[in-house]
Design a protein around this motif. Structure first.
Motif, PDB file in Angstrom:
ATOM      1  N   HIS A   1     -91.658   4.465   3.375  1.00 56.53           N
ATOM      2  CA  HIS A   1     -91.874   4.920   4.747  1.00 56.53           C
ATOM      3  C   HIS A   1     -92.081   6.435   4.796  1.00 56.53           C
TER       4      HIS A   1
ATOM      5  N   GLU B   1     -86.494   2.871   7.534  1.00 54.86           N
ATOM      6  CA  GLU B   1     -86.737   4.248   7.964  1.00 54.86           C
ATOM      7  C   GLU B   1     -86.417   5.272   6.887  1.00 54.86           C
TER       8      GLU B   1
ATOM      9  N   ARG C   1     -83.184   0.815   9.979  1.00 49.89           N
ATOM     10  CA  ARG C   1     -82.722   2.060   9.350  1.00 49.89           C
ATOM     11  C   ARG C   1     -82.928   2.024   7.840  1.00 49.89           C
TER      12      ARG C   1
END
Length: 118
Positions: free
Chosen positions: A75, A70, A67
């Motif tokens: 990203h 992410e 996470r």
């Protein structure tokens, strides 16, 4: 269960007709932004037998670190480069609960058959 289970992410992506080859090239070009992250354990791109469907599988040391990746700017930039090729997609996450690796032994199918017949 162990707390150090691999966290796996699987993306299903439908690529716009005629853009598959270019998508694969861009995916390879930007892939280092994923595999260079210290929590990433590897990433695979697979083309389905279904026309225009791809699966991207990546393994992470844990969900928290995934996470973190992410939501990173790096990203988001990576996703923006792949977005023009995608017509739809979905994501599932999972924890790997068991793994059976390749065992050394038989060098051919015939040897393997003989070994299992015993």
């Amino acid at each position: 269960m162990s707390d150090d289970q691999v966290f796996r992410v699987m993306l299903r992506m439908e690529i716009k007709p005629g853009m598959q080859e270019e998508f694969e090239k861009v995916w390879l070009d930007v892939g280092d932004s994923v595999v260079s992250h210290p929590a990433n354990l590897g990433q695979w791109l697979s083309r389905s037998d279904e026309d225009g469907i791809y699966y991207i599988v990546s393994d992470w040391v844990n969900e928290e670190k995934f996470r973190e990746f992410e939501t990173s700017d790096r990203h988001l930039h990576h996703r923006q480069q792949l977005h023009p090729y995608r017509s739809s997609g979905s994501m599932v996450t999972m924890k790997v609960v068991a793994h059976l690796g390749r065992l050394a032994g038989a060098r051919s199918h015939a040897e393997w058959e003989q070994a299992t017949a015993r």
